[in-house]
Write an enzyme that holds these catalytic residues in place. Structure first.
Site, PDB file in Angstrom:
ATOM      1  N   SER A  65     -51.780 -58.635 -16.775  1.00  0.00           N
ATOM      2  CA  SER A  65     -52.012 -57.290 -17.331  1.00  0.00           C
ATOM      3  C   SER A  65     -53.160 -57.213 -18.328  1.00  0.00           C
ATOM      4  O   SER A  65     -53.617 -56.107 -18.643  1.00  0.00           O
ATOM      5  CB  SER A  65     -50.740 -56.767 -18.006  1.00  0.00           C
ATOM      6  OG  SER A  65     -49.916 -56.174 -17.057  1.00  0.00           O
ATOM      7  N   LYS A  68     -56.059 -55.309 -17.226  1.00  0.00           N
ATOM      8  CA  LYS A  68     -56.040 -53.839 -17.181  1.00  0.00           C
ATOM      9  C   LYS A  68     -57.005 -53.214 -18.202  1.00  0.00           C
ATOM     10  O   LYS A  68     -57.612 -52.186 -17.944  1.00  0.00           O
ATOM     11  CB  LYS A  68     -54.620 -53.318 -17.441  1.00  0.00           C
ATOM     12  CG  LYS A  68     -53.627 -53.678 -16.339  1.00  0.00           C
ATOM     13  CD  LYS A  68     -52.202 -53.350 -16.761  1.00  0.00           C
ATOM     14  CE  LYS A  68     -51.193 -53.689 -15.678  1.00  0.00           C
ATOM     15  NZ  LYS A  68     -49.803 -53.536 -16.141  1.00  0.00           N
ATOM     16  N   TYR A 193     -56.600 -55.713  -6.709  1.00  0.00           N
ATOM     17  CA  TYR A 193     -55.815 -55.750  -7.945  1.00  0.00           C
ATOM     18  C   TYR A 193     -55.193 -57.133  -8.181  1.00  0.00           C
ATOM     19  O   TYR A 193     -55.208 -57.645  -9.302  1.00  0.00           O
ATOM     20  CB  TYR A 193     -54.731 -54.663  -7.880  1.00  0.00           C
ATOM     21  CG  TYR A 193     -53.747 -54.688  -9.030  1.00  0.00           C
ATOM     22  CD1 TYR A 193     -54.088 -54.156 -10.279  1.00  0.00           C
ATOM     23  CD2 TYR A 193     -52.471 -55.224  -8.876  1.00  0.00           C
ATOM     24  CE1 TYR A 193     -53.181 -54.171 -11.340  1.00  0.00           C
ATOM     25  CE2 TYR A 193     -51.562 -55.241  -9.924  1.00  0.00           C
ATOM     26  CZ  TYR A 193     -51.920 -54.722 -11.148  1.00  0.00           C
ATOM     27  OH  TYR A 193     -51.022 -54.748 -12.195  1.00  0.00           O
ATOM     28  N   TYR A 245     -46.750 -53.326 -23.750  1.00  0.00           N
ATOM     29  CA  TYR A 245     -45.704 -52.674 -22.933  1.00  0.00           C
ATOM     30  C   TYR A 245     -44.816 -51.795 -23.819  1.00  0.00           C
ATOM     31  O   TYR A 245     -45.297 -51.208 -24.777  1.00  0.00           O
ATOM     32  CB  TYR A 245     -44.841 -53.710 -22.192  1.00  0.00           C
ATOM     33  CG  TYR A 245     -45.592 -54.818 -21.529  1.00  0.00           C
ATOM     34  CD1 TYR A 245     -46.613 -54.565 -20.627  1.00  0.00           C
ATOM     35  CD2 TYR A 245     -45.274 -56.148 -21.798  1.00  0.00           C
ATOM     36  CE1 TYR A 245     -47.283 -55.604 -19.996  1.00  0.00           C
ATOM     37  CE2 TYR A 245     -45.935 -57.188 -21.174  1.00  0.00           C
ATOM     38  CZ  TYR A 245     -46.939 -56.910 -20.286  1.00  0.00           C
ATOM     39  OH  TYR A 245     -47.599 -57.926 -19.674  1.00  0.00           O
ATOM     40  N   VAL A 263     -48.121 -61.032 -18.172  1.00  0.00           N
ATOM     41  CA  VAL A 263     -46.900 -61.798 -17.873  1.00  0.00           C
ATOM     42  C   VAL A 263     -47.149 -63.293 -17.658  1.00  0.00           C
ATOM     43  O   VAL A 263     -46.195 -64.057 -17.503  1.00  0.00           O
ATOM     44  CB  VAL A 263     -46.114 -61.261 -16.654  1.00  0.00           C
ATOM     45  CG1 VAL A 263     -45.387 -59.991 -16.966  1.00  0.00           C
ATOM     46  CG2 VAL A 263     -46.996 -61.128 -15.443  1.00  0.00           C
TER      47      VAL A 263
HETATM   48  N1  LIG Z   1     -47.324 -57.183 -17.019  1.00  0.00           N
HETATM   49  C1  LIG Z   1     -48.168 -57.801 -16.241  1.00  0.00           C
HETATM   50  O1  LIG Z   1     -48.867 -58.735 -16.622  1.00  0.00           O
HETATM   51  C2  LIG Z   1     -48.125 -57.338 -14.835  1.00  0.00           C
HETATM   52  C3  LIG Z   1     -49.272 -57.779 -13.979  1.00  0.00           C
HETATM   53  C4  LIG Z   1     -48.833 -58.145 -12.605  1.00  0.00           C
HETATM   54  N2  LIG Z   1     -49.971 -58.563 -11.830  1.00  0.00           N
HETATM   55  C5  LIG Z   1     -48.161 -56.970 -11.930  1.00  0.00           C
HETATM   56  O2  LIG Z   1     -48.816 -56.110 -11.421  1.00  0.00           O
HETATM   57  O3  LIG Z   1     -46.953 -56.909 -11.901  1.00  0.00           O
END
Ligand SMILES: NC(=O)CC[C@H](N)C(=O)O
Length: 309
Positions: A65, A68, A193, A245, A263
């Protein structure tokens, strides 16, 4: 300036390391379950291009994430604010990062912010290029520029593992396709992605990205501008409101800096005008944040008054 020596930072790391036992490595992306729960490392970059570090700094993790916020910066550079925010909103959700619930409840049906999976998929959709390969090269080159590290690449294993199992992300894409937020082939978007999420960095790379944001878009070594100041500001604002989050509120109270977690156990931190922080610690708490990484930041924030509030 705090923590000018590796040994000073090592003292904090030792204390925080105990907390790794309280966490769990992510396993919903099967390849991530191979990470070592006990790992913890940190690097801090300063505006003069110097840095300190502690732990196994060379240990690589995937961005997940954290990517992002980087694709958000790139999409803003390539497409401009008006287009980006016609497809994704500004508001925190208070829900887990992969939740689908608010997508249907909000009118118009667009993702509430670019830090949840739906919003990030909509942002990745906007990255320019004629093929997945071209668009991925554009993301990767941007990250190589931000880190000053041309060696950065992605883990095919992690990308493949997520691509094969991310049915929830597929459903988010189909929902958005139905509602006109995206209009491309869903498998292609997921290919892009999952590659973006699988880009591998170490905590020094993360700290270097952090200082670029902290300096409003300026590279600490070359002193060149990598992104416009308003893009850096926008990204840092989303990091504060949604970067950790549905624990972003508590993190803002306890640490008080723009940060983005993934994550894989990575955390990217940007203390405005002062430091870039990179942490790698795969053991996660129940919200999906590095449990020991957050503790480490709490300790540093208290000791060195990092909070911007
Ligand atoms: N919270 C994360 O790091 C989520 C990223 C992970 N690639 C997903 O799309 O679920």
């Amino acid at each position: 300036m705090p923590c000018k020596t590796n040994s000073e930072l090592e003292t904090f790391l030792k204390k925080a390391k105990h907390y790794t036992k309280m966490g769990k490595v992510a396993d919903y992306i099967p390849a991530l379950s191979k990470a070592n729960r006990d790992d913890l490392s940190i690097a801090i970059y300063f505006p003069d291009g110097k840095y300190v570090s502690a732990g196994n700094v060379k240990e690589k993790i995937t961005l997940q994430s954290i990517s992002k916020v980087l694709t958000l910066a790139l999409a803003l550079i390539q497409r401009g604010e008006e287009l980006v925010f016609s497809k994704v909103g500004y508001e925190p959700t208070g829900d887990p990062f992969n939740s689908i619930v608010k997508l249907e409840m909000s009118k118009p049906s667009k993702p509430l912010n670019p830090m949840i999976n739906a919003g990030a998929l909509a942002v990745t959709h906007m990255i320019k290029g004629n093929s997945v390969e071209e668009r991925f090269t554009s993301i990767l080159s941007f990250i190589q520029l931000l880190t000053g590290n041309k060696e950065i690449h992605y883990s095919k294993e992690v990308a493949q593992s997520e691509f094969e199992t991310s049915h929830l992300n597929r459903s988010l894409c189909y929902f958005m396709k139905q509602h006109g937020i995206i209009d491309e082939n869903v498998e292609e978007l997921l290919d892009l992605y999952t590659k973006q999420c699988a880009i591998e960095v170490d905590c020094l790379d993360l700290a270097r990205i952090g200082i670029v944001f902290a300096l409003g878009g300026i590279d600490p070594v070359t002193k060149k501008r990598i992104m416009p100041a308003h893009v850096a500001r926008l990204c840092k604002t989303f990091m504060v409101t949604c970067g950790m989050y549905n624990a972003s509120g508590e993190f803002a109270v306890r640490v008080g800096i723009p940060a983005k977690s993934g994550v894989s156990g990575g955390i990217l931190g940007a203390v405005p005008n002062r430091f870039g922080i990179g942490i790698s610690g795969p053991a996660l708490d129940d919200k999906g944040n590095s449990v020991a990484g957050v503790k480490l930041l709490e300790m540093l924030a208290e000791k060195y008054s990092l909070s911007m509030f």
